[in-house]
Design a protein around this motif. Structure first.
Motif, short mmCIF file in Angstrom:
data_model
loop_
_atom_site.label_atom_id
_atom_site.label_comp_id
_atom_site.label_asym_id
_atom_site.label_seq_id
_atom_site.Cartn_x
_atom_site.Cartn_y
_atom_site.Cartn_z
N LEU A 27 -35.75 48.27 -6.57
CA LEU A 27 -35.18 48.32 -5.20
C LEU A 27 -35.64 47.14 -4.34
CD1 LEU A 27 -35.15 52.05 -4.01
CD2 LEU A 27 -33.50 50.83 -5.38
N ASN A 28 -36.70 46.45 -4.78
CA ASN A 28 -37.18 45.29 -4.02
C ASN A 28 -36.35 44.03 -4.29
OD1 ASN A 28 -39.36 46.47 -2.68
ND2 ASN A 28 -40.73 46.15 -4.41
N LEU A 29 -35.41 44.11 -5.22
CA LEU A 29 -34.64 42.91 -5.59
C LEU A 29 -33.88 42.36 -4.39
CD1 LEU A 29 -33.76 41.13 -8.03
CD2 LEU A 29 -31.79 42.64 -8.26
N ASP A 30 -34.08 41.05 -4.12
CA ASP A 30 -33.43 40.40 -2.99
C ASP A 30 -31.92 40.54 -3.02
OD1 ASP A 30 -35.56 39.53 -1.61
OD2 ASP A 30 -35.63 37.52 -2.48
N TYR A 31 -31.35 40.37 -4.21
CA TYR A 31 -29.89 40.38 -4.32
C TYR A 31 -29.37 41.69 -4.92
CZ TYR A 31 -31.20 38.50 -8.95
OH TYR A 31 -31.78 38.30 -10.18
N LEU A 32 -30.05 42.78 -4.58
CA LEU A 32 -29.63 44.10 -5.09
C LEU A 32 -28.19 44.42 -4.71
CD1 LEU A 32 -30.53 46.75 -6.51
CD2 LEU A 32 -31.26 47.59 -4.28
N GLY A 33 -27.83 44.11 -3.46
CA GLY A 33 -26.47 44.40 -2.99
C GLY A 33 -25.42 43.69 -3.84
N GLY A 144 -44.20 44.94 -18.37
CA GLY A 144 -44.80 44.69 -17.06
C GLY A 144 -45.03 46.04 -16.42
N CYS A 145 -46.12 46.18 -15.69
CA CYS A 145 -46.41 47.47 -15.09
C CYS A 145 -46.54 47.28 -13.58
CB CYS A 145 -47.68 48.08 -15.68
SG CYS A 145 -47.98 49.76 -15.15
N PRO A 146 -45.42 47.36 -12.82
CA PRO A 146 -44.07 47.67 -13.28
C PRO A 146 -43.32 46.40 -13.69
CG PRO A 146 -44.06 47.42 -10.91
CD PRO A 146 -45.47 47.17 -11.36
N VAL A 147 -42.02 46.57 -14.04
CA VAL A 147 -41.17 45.41 -14.30
C VAL A 147 -40.98 44.65 -12.98
CG1 VAL A 147 -38.96 46.60 -13.86
CG2 VAL A 147 -39.03 44.69 -15.44
N HIS A 148 -40.93 43.34 -13.06
CA HIS A 148 -40.63 42.52 -11.88
C HIS A 148 -39.13 42.69 -11.59
CE1 HIS A 148 -40.16 39.16 -9.22
NE2 HIS A 148 -41.41 38.75 -9.39
N PRO A 149 -38.75 42.95 -10.33
CA PRO A 149 -37.32 43.18 -10.04
C PRO A 149 -36.43 42.02 -10.48
CG PRO A 149 -38.63 42.95 -8.00
CD PRO A 149 -39.59 43.09 -9.13
N GLU A 150 -36.93 40.80 -10.34
CA GLU A 150 -36.07 39.65 -10.72
C GLU A 150 -35.92 39.52 -12.22
OE1 GLU A 150 -36.14 35.93 -8.53
OE2 GLU A 150 -37.51 36.87 -7.10
N TRP A 151 -36.87 40.06 -12.98
CA TRP A 151 -36.73 40.02 -14.44
C TRP A 151 -35.57 40.90 -14.86
CZ3 TRP A 151 -42.63 41.00 -15.87
CH2 TRP A 151 -43.40 39.94 -15.37
N LEU A 152 -35.46 42.05 -14.22
CA LEU A 152 -34.35 42.96 -14.53
C LEU A 152 -33.04 42.40 -13.95
CD1 LEU A 152 -33.21 45.50 -15.73
CD2 LEU A 152 -34.01 46.78 -13.75
N GLY A 153 -33.12 41.83 -12.75
CA GLY A 153 -31.93 41.23 -12.14
C GLY A 153 -31.37 40.12 -13.02
N PHE A 154 -32.25 39.26 -13.53
CA PHE A 154 -31.85 38.18 -14.44
C PHE A 154 -31.14 38.74 -15.67
CE2 PHE A 154 -33.35 36.53 -18.55
CZ PHE A 154 -32.71 35.30 -18.59
N THR A 155 -31.76 39.75 -16.29
CA THR A 155 -31.23 40.29 -17.55
C THR A 155 -29.85 40.91 -17.35
OG1 THR A 155 -33.52 40.71 -18.20
CG2 THR A 155 -31.81 41.80 -19.50
N LEU A 156 -29.70 41.68 -16.28
CA LEU A 156 -28.39 42.30 -16.03
C LEU A 156 -27.33 41.25 -15.74
CD1 LEU A 156 -29.44 45.45 -13.95
CD2 LEU A 156 -28.50 45.44 -16.27
N ASN A 157 -27.71 40.22 -14.98
CA ASN A 157 -26.74 39.16 -14.68
C ASN A 157 -26.34 38.38 -15.92
OD1 ASN A 157 -25.82 39.11 -12.00
ND2 ASN A 157 -27.85 38.52 -11.29
N MET A 158 -27.29 38.15 -16.83
CA MET A 158 -26.96 37.45 -18.08
C MET A 158 -25.97 38.28 -18.89
SD MET A 158 -28.55 34.49 -18.39
CE MET A 158 -28.97 34.05 -20.08
#
Lengths: 301, 433
Positions: A27-33, A144-158
């Motif tokens: 939920l902390n991801l800058d570009y969540l929207g 990562g404990c927890p996962v970094h939001p941008e790591w998940l954001g990157f993966t979904l965008n790829m």
């Protein structure tokens, strides 16, 4: 022509044994929207979802991406159904399975509570013998404990952009985990010249020599893709605890194991002899600038 | 007949067993089905490791666990004749980051829990479903938190003697600027008034000119008669020692002294399913904890006025959480202004291996008092006990002596009861640590 709506990536976020930390981190991801414009959460533990978990647990539909958070525990139920059953049903047809966090990747904290039965979905610590072996090819680990939001954001965008994600041997994207947490740390100069941090609460000194910092042994981009966009553990004076690795959580986390006052573990890929030699030489020099406080507030305020 | 409902989106899940009399709830028992064993995991470990392990109890209030943990260890130092005194600077920063965690919790609760369920119950389109407002506001709060703590969730920046962070004026300026933006965001998007103006309100009548999410929430609660429903026990507990709160036991409006040693746990009463939650009681009695309890103990005019009219109804409980968000934003600004950067971040302590003794750390977490109790022998954890706020609020007991949530759900429809349950801001993961 399909409408844009129909092309949205269908994502199901399922939880094993967890603290919810990955869901909250996301939920902390800058570009969540923007990301949510391109995805449709069939179910997410926090965000509004198309279906209730109880509906997803009926195992009558499918998803494009299955995200699994938390440790795999064969006895665990969600919405009254064994998580194992839900996991296998959606894993079968999903294009990708993303293990978010160290629990889902390797077992992590919630393997430690029940080590005989719990594990990650593909790995059990460093051993590749988790329950989802047959889906090996489509599993991406975002440890990562927890996962970094941008790591998940990157993966979904790829995935949305249909790009290939290059993985390391532990199924982690190289773009995120090829460098060490040490890379980009603001204390690197102290590391080079082997200047210890005397104690906590100072911006000077390296935390590798006494305080247990695992950054030179830990794969991750915490010091280049900053946490919450502003900081990292080591920048704020806390040692790295190696939370992206399969052996997390280790013990004696605030202490460095040493041999003859030199850290017992050398940085990844550096031959022990080379490290000992360089350390021995660096330690013979005294660099005054690095042994003094950087800013003297007391005498100047 | 008893019917089972599994509630989701409460930081995990809980099973509610409703015993109905016609369409009216006659009694409810609550079971939390998941177990993780955090306390056992800590036994035999270096006590410092608790600072890394315990934040991982919970993804939404891990920072509160960190503070409870470091306070417990520092208390063990004290009980081992080695008092640890932290600087004002370290104390204030610990307080700031705790308060920011509470703010992010409340913002998420408003937009990810309250708004969707209020829309569902009222079937009203008046209030828009805007989850990103909650996520965005919360991410702003955690950004400020991370300036000091390195990251959120799961930071370990508090250590015996202070904090690890040696921040600069550049950091402090950035923190103040972000807080200003977050406050303006909350004023514009949620309150429809400035924080200062909102905190000066003394009665619900003052809400009349507002046109905002807050005003719509307030109106819907009244339309649903939530000011006449969801009454718990009218007894409140605030135990943690902080600048922003007042430790007290409150019965009605009367304040009494409070001491954490009277907090005990008992097995939950859940006859239909194995529950891994334990009930928390104070001198064998149930109390409500969290924002409403803190507001009553702090004797805030507006909340006291609401309480006088509507007692501890679901309405008052919800309003108290929003009020506390505004109050804490103002409080956080005051704390940031008071920091003296030239003080030490961390004072040196004797090595933990010289410490043997017991310690207790008490913190006001987002949902109320969080207690960590540790027994240390030569720096190693012998035993560790965690008592979380949800264990008071959502305890499951017998019909003769119901918990706050059980009491609050009585004599209304099942749909109302489920909404009322959520007004306690349930945290399933904390309950079953």
């Amino acid at each position: 022509m399909h409408s844009k709506q129909e092309h949205k990536l269908k994502v199901f976020w399922l939880q094993g044994l967890t603290c919810n930390g990955n869901a909250h981190s996301f939920l902390n991801l800058d570009y969540l929207g923007e990301l949510l414009e391109k995805t449709e959460f069939l179910q997410h533990p926090l965000l509004p979802s198309k279906y209730a978990l109880s509906e997803m647990a009926e195992c009558k539909t499918g998803c494009d991406v299955l995200i699994f958070e938390g440790a795999y525990d064969p006895s665990l139920k969600r919405a009254g159904v064994f998580v194992d059953k839900i996991l296998r049903h959606y894993a079968k047809n999903a294009k990708y399975i993303i293990a978010v966090g160290t629990c889902a990747s390797f077992g992590g904290i919630f393997k430690a509570t029940s080590p005989q039965t719990n594990s990650g979905i593909l790995f059990n610590e460093a051993e590749k013998n988790g329950p989802l072996q047959e889906y090996n090819a489509k599993i991406i680990n975002l440890s990562g404990c927890p996962v970094h939001p941008e790591w998940l954001g990157f993966t979904l965008n790829m995935i949305i952009d249909r790009r290939k994600i290059v993985l390391d041997e532990e199924h982690r994207p190289q773009e995120l985990y090829s460098s060490l947490v040490h890379h980009g740390c603001t204390r690197n100069e102290y590391f080079e010249w082997k200047v210890d941090a005397n104690h906590f609460g100072e911006k000077e000194g390296c935390l590798f020599y006494k305080q247990g910092c695992r950054a030179p042994m830990t794969h991750g981009s915490c010091n280049t893709i900053l946490w919450n966009g502003v900081n990292s553990k080591t920048r704020s004076g806390t040692p790295c605890f190696g939370c992206t690795e399969s052996d997390f959580p280790r013990t004696n986390l605030f202490e460095t194991k040493t041999n003859m006052s030199i850290p017992a573990d050398a940085p990844v890929g550096v031959p022990k002899r080379a490290y000992l030699t360089v350390t021995g030489i660096a330690k013979t020099f005294h660099i005054k600038r690095l042994e003094e406080p950087l800013i003297d507030y007391k005498n100047n305020t | 007949m008893i019917t089972k409902t599994i509630l989701e989106q409460i930081e995990g899940e809980a099973s509610l067993y409703f015993d109905m009399k016609g369409n009216i709830v006659d009694f409810v028992t609550i079971a939390f089905p998941h177990f993780r064993g955090m306390e056992k995991m800590l036994e035999g470990k270096n006590a410092m490791d608790a600072l890394v392990i315990t934040p991982r109890v919970c993804g939404i209030c891990g920072h509160s666990h960190l503070l409870a943990s470091v306070r417990a260890i520092e208390d063990a130092y004290k009980n081992s004749d080695s008092v640890v005194e932290i600087t004002n600077k370290a104390a204030k920063v610990r307080e700031i980051t705790l308060v920011l965690e509470i703010i992010q919790n409340h913002l998420k609760w408003i937009y990810l829990v309250l708004v969707p369920h209020l829309r569902e119950l009222s079937e009203s389109e008046e209030l828009l479903n805007t989850p990103l407002k909650g996520a965005y506001g919360a991410s702003f709060a955690t950004k400020i938190l991370a300036i000091f703590a390195g990251q959120w969730p799961h930071s370990s920046y508090m250590v015996p003697g202070g904090i690890t962070s040696d921040f600069t004026y550049v950091d402090l300026t950035k923190a103040k600027s972000h807080l200003q933006k977050l406050t303006e965001y909350f004023e514009a998007e949620t309150l429809g008034a400035s924080v200062e103006e909102f905190l000066s309100f003394e009665s619900c009548k003052d809400f009349a000119p507002l046109e905002s999410d807050f005003a719509k929430i307030e109106q819907l609660l009244i339309d649903l008669e939530m000011h006449k429903k969801g009454h718990a026990k009218d007894t409140f507990l605030s135990i943690g020692i902080h600048e922003f709160s007042h430790a007290a036991k409150v019965k009605g409006t009367k304040l009494f002294k409070v001491a954490s040693k009277y907090v005990e746990t008992q097995d939950a009463y859940a006859p239909d399913e194995k529950s891994y939650a334990k009930n928390a009681l104070y001198k064998n009695q149930f109390y409500e904890t969290g924002p409403l309890a803190r507001c009553m103990a702090k004797e805030f005019k507006l909340i006291k006025n609401m309480h006088r009219r509507f007692k501890d109804s679901a309405y008052t409980r919800v309003m108290a959480r929003i009020y506390e968000t505004a109050y804490l934003l103002g409080f956080c600004k005051k704390l940031l202004d008071e920091i003296n950067i030239s003080e030490a971040s961390c004072r040196e302590t004797i090595p933990l291996k010289n410490i043997s003794g017991t310690g207790e750390g008490v913190v006001e977490a987002p949902r109320g008092p969080l207690i960590h109790r540790v027994q240390i022998k030569e720096g190693i954890i012998k035993s560790y006990e965690i008592i979380t706020p949800t264990q008071y609020n959502i305890a499951s007991a017998t019909k003769e002596n119901p918990s706050p949530a059980q009491q609050a759900m009585l004599h209304c429809s099942q749909a109302d009861a489920k909404f009322i349950f959520r007004t306690f801001d349930v945290c399933s993961v904390c309950t079953t640590h």
